[in-house]
Design a protein around this motif. Sequence first.
Motif, PDB file in Angstrom:
ATOM      1  N   VAL A  48       0.859  -1.183   0.000  1.00  0.00           N
ATOM      2  CA  VAL A  48       0.000   0.000   0.000  1.00  0.00           C
ATOM      3  C   VAL A  48       0.897   1.235   0.000  1.00  0.00           C
ATOM      4  CG1 VAL A  48      -2.075  -0.974   1.036  1.00  0.00           C
ATOM      5  CG2 VAL A  48      -0.262  -0.144   2.513  1.00  0.00           C
ATOM      6  N   LEU A  49       0.585   2.157  -0.878  1.00  0.00           N
ATOM      7  CA  LEU A  49       1.267   3.452  -0.931  1.00  0.00           C
ATOM      8  C   LEU A  49       0.303   4.520  -0.447  1.00  0.00           C
ATOM      9  CD1 LEU A  49       3.798   5.099  -1.894  1.00  0.00           C
ATOM     10  CD2 LEU A  49       2.534   5.462  -4.040  1.00  0.00           C
ATOM     11  N   VAL A  50       0.740   5.319   0.521  1.00  0.00           N
ATOM     12  CA  VAL A  50      -0.064   6.435   1.038  1.00  0.00           C
ATOM     13  C   VAL A  50       0.828   7.660   0.920  1.00  0.00           C
ATOM     14  CG1 VAL A  50      -1.457   7.284   2.950  1.00  0.00           C
ATOM     15  CG2 VAL A  50      -1.158   4.822   2.638  1.00  0.00           C
ATOM     16  N   TRP A  51       0.777   8.292  -0.253  1.00  0.00           N
ATOM     17  CA  TRP A  51       1.774   9.306  -0.584  1.00  0.00           C
ATOM     18  C   TRP A  51       1.194  10.705  -0.433  1.00  0.00           C
ATOM     19  CZ3 TRP A  51       6.573   8.344  -0.326  1.00  0.00           C
ATOM     20  CH2 TRP A  51       7.513   9.269  -0.815  1.00  0.00           C
ATOM     21  N   PHE A  52       1.498  11.351   0.679  1.00  0.00           N
ATOM     22  CA  PHE A  52       1.034  12.697   0.997  1.00  0.00           C
ATOM     23  C   PHE A  52      -0.485  12.802   0.985  1.00  0.00           C
ATOM     24  CE2 PHE A  52       5.436  13.203   0.054  1.00  0.00           C
ATOM     25  CZ  PHE A  52       5.861  14.192   0.922  1.00  0.00           C
ATOM     26  N   SER A  53      -1.155  11.691   1.247  1.00  0.00           N
ATOM     27  CA  SER A  53      -2.611  11.719   1.395  1.00  0.00           C
ATOM     28  C   SER A  53      -3.030  11.578   2.850  1.00  0.00           C
ATOM     29  CB  SER A  53      -3.259  10.618   0.546  1.00  0.00           C
ATOM     30  OG  SER A  53      -2.674   9.352   0.791  1.00  0.00           O
ATOM     31  N   LEU A  54      -2.071  11.351   3.750  1.00  0.00           N
ATOM     32  CA  LEU A  54      -2.360  11.319   5.180  1.00  0.00           C
ATOM     33  C   LEU A  54      -2.366  12.718   5.787  1.00  0.00           C
ATOM     34  CD1 LEU A  54      -2.718   8.920   7.308  1.00  0.00           C
ATOM     35  CD2 LEU A  54      -0.345   9.399   7.957  1.00  0.00           C
ATOM     36  N   ILE A  55      -1.959  13.717   5.009  1.00  0.00           N
ATOM     37  CA  ILE A  55      -1.707  15.045   5.566  1.00  0.00           C
ATOM     38  C   ILE A  55      -2.978  15.772   5.998  1.00  0.00           C
ATOM     39  CG2 ILE A  55       0.438  15.306   4.280  1.00  0.00           C
ATOM     40  CD1 ILE A  55      -1.078  17.149   2.343  1.00  0.00           C
ATOM     41  N   HIS A  56      -4.145  15.315   5.562  1.00  0.00           N
ATOM     42  CA  HIS A  56      -5.397  15.951   5.966  1.00  0.00           C
ATOM     43  C   HIS A  56      -6.146  15.142   7.033  1.00  0.00           C
ATOM     44  CE1 HIS A  56      -4.663  18.693   2.739  1.00  0.00           C
ATOM     45  NE2 HIS A  56      -4.843  17.788   1.800  1.00  0.00           N
ATOM     46  N   VAL A  57      -5.572  14.048   7.484  1.00  0.00           N
ATOM     47  CA  VAL A  57      -6.238  13.177   8.457  1.00  0.00           C
ATOM     48  C   VAL A  57      -5.911  13.662   9.872  1.00  0.00           C
ATOM     49  CG1 VAL A  57      -6.476  10.823   9.310  1.00  0.00           C
ATOM     50  CG2 VAL A  57      -6.063  11.235   6.865  1.00  0.00           C
ATOM     51  N   PRO A  58      -6.915  13.960  10.691  1.00  0.00           N
ATOM     52  CA  PRO A  58      -6.649  14.390  12.066  1.00  0.00           C
ATOM     53  C   PRO A  58      -5.893  13.325  12.853  1.00  0.00           C
ATOM     54  CG  PRO A  58      -8.949  14.787  11.465  1.00  0.00           C
ATOM     55  CD  PRO A  58      -8.359  13.958  10.375  1.00  0.00           C
ATOM     56  N   ASP A  59      -5.113  13.767  13.820  1.00  0.00           N
ATOM     57  CA  ASP A  59      -4.308  12.842  14.614  1.00  0.00           C
ATOM     58  C   ASP A  59      -5.146  11.705  15.195  1.00  0.00           C
ATOM     59  OD1 ASP A  59      -2.079  14.363  14.106  1.00  0.00           O
ATOM     60  OD2 ASP A  59      -1.775  15.042  16.162  1.00  0.00           O
ATOM     61  N   GLU A  60      -6.325  12.029  15.691  1.00  0.00           N
ATOM     62  CA  GLU A  60      -7.126  11.005  16.359  1.00  0.00           C
ATOM     63  C   GLU A  60      -7.667   9.954  15.402  1.00  0.00           C
ATOM     64  OE1 GLU A  60      -9.889  14.623  15.709  1.00  0.00           O
ATOM     65  OE2 GLU A  60      -7.778  14.248  16.266  1.00  0.00           O
ATOM     66  N   GLU A  61      -7.637  10.256  14.084  1.00  0.00           N
ATOM     67  CA  GLU A  61      -8.122   9.309  13.086  1.00  0.00           C
ATOM     68  C   GLU A  61      -7.001   8.494  12.455  1.00  0.00           C
ATOM     69  OE1 GLU A  61     -11.169   8.605  12.436  1.00  0.00           O
ATOM     70  OE2 GLU A  61     -12.171  10.208  13.555  1.00  0.00           O
ATOM     71  N   VAL A  62      -5.743   8.911  12.651  1.00  0.00           N
ATOM     72  CA  VAL A  62      -4.632   8.206  12.012  1.00  0.00           C
ATOM     73  C   VAL A  62      -4.557   6.744  12.444  1.00  0.00           C
ATOM     74  CG1 VAL A  62      -2.130   8.119  11.714  1.00  0.00           C
ATOM     75  CG2 VAL A  62      -3.317  10.310  11.592  1.00  0.00           C
ATOM     76  N   PRO A  63      -4.729   6.406  13.733  1.00  0.00           N
ATOM     77  CA  PRO A  63      -4.689   4.980  14.085  1.00  0.00           C
ATOM     78  C   PRO A  63      -5.722   4.136  13.332  1.00  0.00           C
ATOM     79  CG  PRO A  63      -4.434   6.319  16.052  1.00  0.00           C
ATOM     80  CD  PRO A  63      -4.797   7.267  14.941  1.00  0.00           C
ATOM     81  N   THR A  64      -6.886   4.694  13.049  1.00  0.00           N
ATOM     82  CA  THR A  64      -7.891   3.976  12.261  1.00  0.00           C
ATOM     83  C   THR A  64      -7.368   3.697  10.865  1.00  0.00           C
ATOM     84  OG1 THR A  64      -9.730   4.932  13.496  1.00  0.00           O
ATOM     85  CG2 THR A  64     -10.218   4.104  11.289  1.00  0.00           C
ATOM     86  N   VAL A  65      -6.747   4.701  10.260  1.00  0.00           N
ATOM     87  CA  VAL A  65      -6.200   4.546   8.908  1.00  0.00           C
ATOM     88  C   VAL A  65      -5.093   3.504   8.898  1.00  0.00           C
ATOM     89  CG1 VAL A  65      -4.922   5.717   7.080  1.00  0.00           C
ATOM     90  CG2 VAL A  65      -6.833   6.880   8.213  1.00  0.00           C
ATOM     91  N   VAL A  66      -4.182   3.594   9.845  1.00  0.00           N
ATOM     92  CA  VAL A  66      -3.049   2.669   9.885  1.00  0.00           C
ATOM     93  C   VAL A  66      -3.535   1.242  10.134  1.00  0.00           C
ATOM     94  CG1 VAL A  66      -0.929   2.111  11.118  1.00  0.00           C
ATOM     95  CG2 VAL A  66      -1.432   4.476  10.550  1.00  0.00           C
ATOM     96  N   ALA A  67      -4.565   1.083  10.967  1.00  0.00           N
ATOM     97  CA  ALA A  67      -5.136  -0.245  11.191  1.00  0.00           C
ATOM     98  C   ALA A  67      -5.745  -0.807   9.909  1.00  0.00           C
ATOM     99  CB  ALA A  67      -6.200  -0.181  12.294  1.00  0.00           C
ATOM    100  N   GLU A  68      -6.345   0.048   9.087  1.00  0.00           N
ATOM    101  CA  GLU A  68      -6.883  -0.397   7.800  1.00  0.00           C
ATOM    102  C   GLU A  68      -5.762  -0.871   6.874  1.00  0.00           C
ATOM    103  OE1 GLU A  68     -10.196  -0.466   5.659  1.00  0.00           O
ATOM    104  OE2 GLU A  68     -10.026  -1.424   7.604  1.00  0.00           O
ATOM    105  N   LEU A  69      -4.663  -0.127   6.838  1.00  0.00           N
ATOM    106  CA  LEU A  69      -3.534  -0.549   6.009  1.00  0.00           C
ATOM    107  C   LEU A  69      -3.041  -1.922   6.449  1.00  0.00           C
ATOM    108  CD1 LEU A  69      -1.471   2.777   5.861  1.00  0.00           C
ATOM    109  CD2 LEU A  69      -3.326   2.035   4.348  1.00  0.00           C
ATOM    110  N   HIS A  70      -2.915  -2.095   7.760  1.00  0.00           N
ATOM    111  CA  HIS A  70      -2.457  -3.379   8.297  1.00  0.00           C
ATOM    112  C   HIS A  70      -3.437  -4.498   7.940  1.00  0.00           C
ATOM    113  CE1 HIS A  70      -1.542  -6.413  11.429  1.00  0.00           C
ATOM    114  NE2 HIS A  70      -0.312  -5.923  11.378  1.00  0.00           N
ATOM    115  N   ARG A  71      -4.714  -4.206   8.027  1.00  0.00           N
ATOM    116  CA  ARG A  71      -5.739  -5.229   7.756  1.00  0.00           C
ATOM    117  C   ARG A  71      -5.679  -5.746   6.336  1.00  0.00           C
ATOM    118  NH1 ARG A  71     -10.439  -5.559   5.279  1.00  0.00           N
ATOM    119  NH2 ARG A  71     -10.515  -3.335   4.781  1.00  0.00           N
ATOM    120  N   VAL A  72      -5.529  -4.846   5.357  1.00  0.00           N
ATOM    121  CA  VAL A  72      -5.610  -5.274   3.958  1.00  0.00           C
ATOM    122  C   VAL A  72      -4.305  -5.877   3.452  1.00  0.00           C
ATOM    123  CG1 VAL A  72      -7.388  -3.555   3.492  1.00  0.00           C
ATOM    124  CG2 VAL A  72      -5.001  -3.010   2.962  1.00  0.00           C
TER     125      VAL A  72
END
Length: 216
Positions: free
Chosen positions: A112-136
């Motif tokens: 998975v490539l997440v290239w400068f698309s995490l920059i708009h995600v609030p800190d409190e939502e980043v763990p949700t995003v990272v968990a999704e990356l791990h899941r897939v």
Amino acid sequence: MTGWLGDTRESYDTVAESYARTVPAMVDDLPVMRGVLALFAERVRALGGPVVDVGCGPGHLTARLRDLGLDVSGIDLSPEMVRLARRDHPGLSFEVGSMTGLGLPDGSVGGVLVWFSLIHVPDEEVPTVVAELHRVLRPGGVAMLGFHVGDQRSHKTQGYGGHPMRVDVYRRPVERVAGWLRDAGFAIETTLLDDPDGDVPAGTVLARRAGGAQDR
């Protein structure tokens, strides 16, 4: 879609055409970016399996990864970005979706490539995003994240030709991003700080989901 996700989608729908005319060409002038993308491609090829470009925009990096020999598709929050990606790269697959819920099966991709698309995600939502990356990701699969480095949040009201936008932009220390990945079960392989004396340094973290051949 409301809140920061709705604002991000609307903002990038608004700037999509001007973004697609200006940003993709910048990759050719950034040798470090070309190098880390090549490294990512090499690591994924060693494992095998498809790759998803999360926050793909108009598909310019998705196409570059294809040219590096990867079986790759793109996902973006903005329907207008996806329309442009399909127009400009008809041989590739692009879908509208959110990194907070990718809609992919568990363990279905090798990278998975997440290239400068995490920059708009609030800190409190980043763990949700990272968990999704791990899941897939399949065991041993590789994630690479690119982002602005610093320790601040700013609010962006226009961009890419002066069009109106309504998004927060987060700059984060490399180690904070690496820490989120470790907390989700990733092993960090490489971190990079590019242009540390520049106005906006860039960070890269390359991480691997544990459980692959490397861990046996």
